[in-house]
Each structure stands twice: as C-alpha cells, then as structure tokens.
Design an enzyme around this catalytic site. Structure first.
Site, PDB file in Angstrom:
ATOM      1  N   THR A  70       0.838  -1.206   0.000  1.00 24.90           N
ATOM      2  CA  THR A  70       0.000   0.000   0.000  1.00 24.90           C
ATOM      3  C   THR A  70       0.868   1.250   0.000  1.00 24.90           C
ATOM      4  O   THR A  70       0.604   2.219  -0.717  1.00 24.90           O
ATOM      5  CB  THR A  70      -0.935  -0.004   1.226  1.00 24.90           C
ATOM      6  OG1 THR A  70      -1.859  -1.088   1.106  1.00 24.90           O
ATOM      7  CG2 THR A  70      -1.709   1.303   1.331  1.00 24.90           C
ATOM      8  N   SER A 194       3.660  -6.346  -3.188  1.00 23.29           N
ATOM      9  CA  SER A 194       3.707  -6.561  -1.746  1.00 23.29           C
ATOM     10  C   SER A 194       4.184  -7.971  -1.449  1.00 23.29           C
ATOM     11  O   SER A 194       3.643  -8.948  -1.976  1.00 23.29           O
ATOM     12  CB  SER A 194       2.316  -6.340  -1.141  1.00 23.29           C
ATOM     13  OG  SER A 194       2.354  -6.422   0.254  1.00 23.29           O
ATOM     14  N   ALA A 195       5.179  -8.099  -0.583  1.00 25.85           N
ATOM     15  CA  ALA A 195       5.832  -9.387  -0.347  1.00 25.85           C
ATOM     16  C   ALA A 195       4.914 -10.419   0.282  1.00 25.85           C
ATOM     17  O   ALA A 195       5.039 -11.616  -0.002  1.00 25.85           O
ATOM     18  CB  ALA A 195       7.070  -9.194   0.524  1.00 25.85           C
ATOM     19  N   CYS A 320     -22.469  -8.575   2.688  1.00 24.42           N
ATOM     20  CA  CYS A 320     -23.132  -9.081   3.896  1.00 24.42           C
ATOM     21  C   CYS A 320     -22.121  -9.535   4.942  1.00 24.42           C
ATOM     22  O   CYS A 320     -22.390 -10.439   5.718  1.00 24.42           O
ATOM     23  CB  CYS A 320     -24.054 -10.236   3.540  1.00 24.42           C
ATOM     24  SG  CYS A 320     -25.198  -9.879   2.220  1.00 24.42           S
TER      25      CYS A 320
END
Length: 459
Positions: A70, A194-195, A320
């Site tokens: 991120t 991302s690892a 949901c």
C-alpha cells in the site's frame, strides 16, 4: 485446516523463513555505514535489490523497497502525479482497482485533481479503447492492476500500456496479485507489489520507477532508497522477501499448471453442486489459483463462519460481511451478484483431496445458511394481483431478494413486483437475480424512503 485465502496473505515460504533467520544474524547493521558490519548489510541489500529487479524486469537502480505494498502504491501514485503536475491533474484508473489506489485517488480529487474511472465488463476486464478515450492532454497518470484481487481476472496491461505510451502518459501497475506468477508484460512506467502476497514476510513492498519517468517524491525524505522510501529499512525482511520471490518464481510454471486444474474443478463443480450460484470472473484469462462465486439467498458472513467451522478458511467480497454495509466495489462495477460471495485462493501445495473436501462441505454449508434464513423454493400458486409492491425497508441482504423470490409467483406472467428497499446492495443483487432466474429487470425509481426496484415476471 486448509487455508484458502492466499490472495489476502500467503503463508510464509520456507525459503523466506530460512533467509529471514540468516539475515537477522548478518543484516542487522546500517547498510549506509562503511565499517565491516555495515558493508555486510549493504551487500545483502544490494543482492536483494538485484534479485527483486530481475523478477520484476527492471534495473536494480529503478527499484526501491517500501514498508508495504500500500505504501508503494501511495508513494508511486503521489510521486508520479507531482512529477507531472505541469501537464495537469487528471488521473485515470479502472473501477476495480485495489482500495489502495482508489483511496489515493480520493485524496487526489479532494486536493483539486480530477479522476476518471474506466468501466469493466461482466468478467471484470477493462477495454483498452476505454483507456484511450479517457486519456486527455491534462492526464498526468493512469493506473491499472495486473490482475484483480477479488475475481482473478487478468487485465490487458500490455495493450493499455501501449495506449498510454502513445498518449505520453505513464502507467502505474499494481502487480500485487500476479508478480508471484511472472513478470508484468508491456511498457509500464511504475510498478508496485507486496511481499506477503507471494510468501514473503509482511511489511515489505516494492516500487519500480522506470528511468525517464518524471517523479517527485512527496513528504520528507532522506538519503535511503533513492529518497523515495525514507527511514531505516527492515533489511532481514527485505532479504527474505527477495529470496522468496525468486523461489516462488522458480516453482511458478509447474505450480500454476497444477493449481489451474484444481480451480477449474471448483469452477465446474460449484455450478453443479450448489443451486442458484454465479461463478464470476474471466473463465480463461485469470490467475491460476483464484476463483470467486456468489450464492443467491445467502448471508455472506454466516456462510464464511459455516465454512470456517467445517475447517476451511476463505474470504468474501460480499456486502453481507461485518466489515462493510455496501457491496464490493469490484462486484458492483462488474454488475454481478454480490450476496453469498466466496473467494477461494489456493496456496502452493494445495492438494486435490483438500479441494475435494471443500466441495463436499460447501453444498451443505450453503443449504444450512439458506435454511436458517427460511429460504424455500417458491411454489406455484394462483396469481394474487397483476402488480405487487413489497416493503423491504430495513431488511438487509439477502432478505430483499428472498422476499422478491417469494412474491414473483404471486403475479401472473407479465405481471410486476416492485421492491422498495433502503439497502444499497439491492441495486446490484436484484438485477443479478433477474438475470439468473429469467425475469426482466425494469429499473429503479426514487421512493419516499429508499428506492423502488421493478421486476416483470417472464415465466
């Protein structure tokens, strides 16, 4: 207990564990220092960067390590937009990007920039021609994931990169889900990953920025990682991430072929074993380990709990679940059923027996959830009226759709049922129900409270 959620986080690869332990002993010093321990740490960092760059398909000096995937996305997006601020503030991204991209786009828009979302088809794929139409003289950056994190659809990155290149617009690719399986082809400009998605330790991301891409790092920086990711690097984790990426790549072709067979089995048998189910995502152009399907008349959170009790760890993009009250933005953009959504993503080493066990458990789990919700097959009856209006205000998915299914048999063929609902999910699931059950969705109108969704019975 089979773990089938590797798209969220892959189990630590054995090579990563070994490399992490070794690097904890050898790579604890500051790699910027000139003494013996610092030089040893620098050698480890340089080797990790070279290994990661080889896997990505870029030069080592184009790649930096970040504290997460991120962070890599946010850094890449902000730096590329700032580097091209003289061109303009227009950002283009697909409607199914990971939330890290969409959240960064929201910040950009709040700061005065403009954002165009490129739509996807029912399989979740973009059309390169739509990117071409979205690009303009003020477009600073375009973003496209290499493969979707919820449904597994592989995007036409090379074709979109060609379109962007012709327009002189850099393309940022979020490769978190696909990098373990191979390089991202095409002339992309920036790439993030991302690892923990490929079996490396959490807390390590990577960002590649091609030479020639205008890039201006935002925020305070220092001399580390080309000024693009400040702070003392977690060198042992970086070494483990690079080592595991190389290891999974060495196994990728064989493992992909094996897992694709198992996923194909799930795709085929779920549709036969479970009534009223929709398998979503591209059946061919997709990641080899991931399959997603949605079940009518099912509460997603309850279904996940049932499968967990049976020993299977899966995830969901369903609206949901306890973490959200709105449908998955991916499923919404695709226009497919969201209720009772299950994402299965198989880790390397998954066996046929584990998949067969899941397929044995799933039908009973779905049936149990439907039974708890009071779902029964509507029985034919004499029509009550030509038109019925249902008040489903306050009901949450899948109840509005369940009420619609009960009411449709009370009108004659050609009659209508209107469902008034204040649940955002109804906007997605009622049209999907009509497509699955062979009825006509007539559209929506504003109601005094909520929205009225009209359906015509066709059979």
């Amino acid at each position: 207990m089979p773990y089938f959620d590797t798209a969220s986080a892959a189990p630590l690869h054995p090579v990563a564990r070994q490399a992490l332990q070794a690097a904890l002993d050898e790579g604890w010093a500051d790699p910027a220092r000139l003494y013996r321990e610092g030089r040893r740490a620098r050698l480890l960092l340089d080797a990790a960067r070279e290994a990661a760059a080889e896997a990505v398909g870029c030069r080592p000096d184009e790649l930096v390590f970040t504290p997460s995937g991120t962070h890599a996305v946010h850094t890449g997006l902000a730096g590329a937009l700032a580097g091209r601020r003289r061109v303009g503030g227009h950002l283009v991204a697909s409607a199914v990007e990971h939330s890290s991209v969409l959240h960064a786009a929201e910040v950009h828009a709040a700061a005065g920039g403009t954002v165009t979302e490129v739509p996807v088809d029912r399989f979740g794929a973009v059309n390169p021609a739509d990117y071409a139409r979205a690009l303009g003289p003020t477009t600073a950056l375009a973003c496209l994931q290499s493969a979707n994190h919820e449904v597994g659809t592989v995007q036409p990155v090379a074709e979109v990169a060609e379109v962007c290149g012709a327009a002189g617009v850099p393309l940022l690719v979020d490769a978190a889900q696909s990098l373990a399986w191979g390089r991202v082809e095409g002339g992309w400009s920036l790439l993030a990953a991302s690892a923990h998605k490929w079996g490396g330790p959490p807390g390590v991301g990577l960002l590649a920025v091609r030479k020639g891409v205008r890039f201006s790092p935002q925020g305070p920086s220092d001399e580390r990682e080309s000024g693009r990711s400040p702070g003392f690097a977690n060198l042992p984790a970086i070494v483990a991430a690079a080592a595991s990426l190389r290891a999974v790549r060495a196994e990728a072709d064989v493992e992909a072929a094996r897992l694709r067979v198992l996923v194909d089995r799930i795709r085929r048998r779920v549709a036969r074993l479970v009534p009223d189910v929709e398998v979503v995502g591209d059946p061919d152009r997709r990641l080899p380990h991931l399959v997603t399907f949605s079940c009518l008349y099912v509460d997603g959170e309850t279904l996940l709990h049932e499968l967990d009790r049976a020993g299977y760890s899966v995830s969901s993009g369903s609206s949901c679940t306890s973490s959200t009250l709105t449908p998955s933005h991916v499923l919404r953009a695709m226009g497919v059923l969201s209720e009772g959504n299950v994402r299965v993503s198989l880790p390397p080493g998954t066996t046929a027996d584990e998949v067969n066990g899941f397929l044995e458990v799933l039908p009973r789990a779905v049936a149990d959830v439907r039974e708890k919700l009071g779902v029964t097959e509507p029985q034919p009856c004499a029509p009550v009226a030509d038109a019925v209006r249902l008040d489903a205000l306050g009901l949450r998915c899948p109840q509005p759709v369940i009420e619609l299914a009960r009411a449709i048999v009370t009108v004659p063929v050609g009659g209508t049922v209107t469902v008034v609902s204040d649940d955002e999910v109804a906007r997605l699931d009622i049209p999907a129900w009509c497509a699955m059950r062979g009825h006509a969705y007539l559209g929506e109108t504003a109601a005094e409270v909520g929205v009225a969704y009209a359906v015509r019975r066709l059979r």
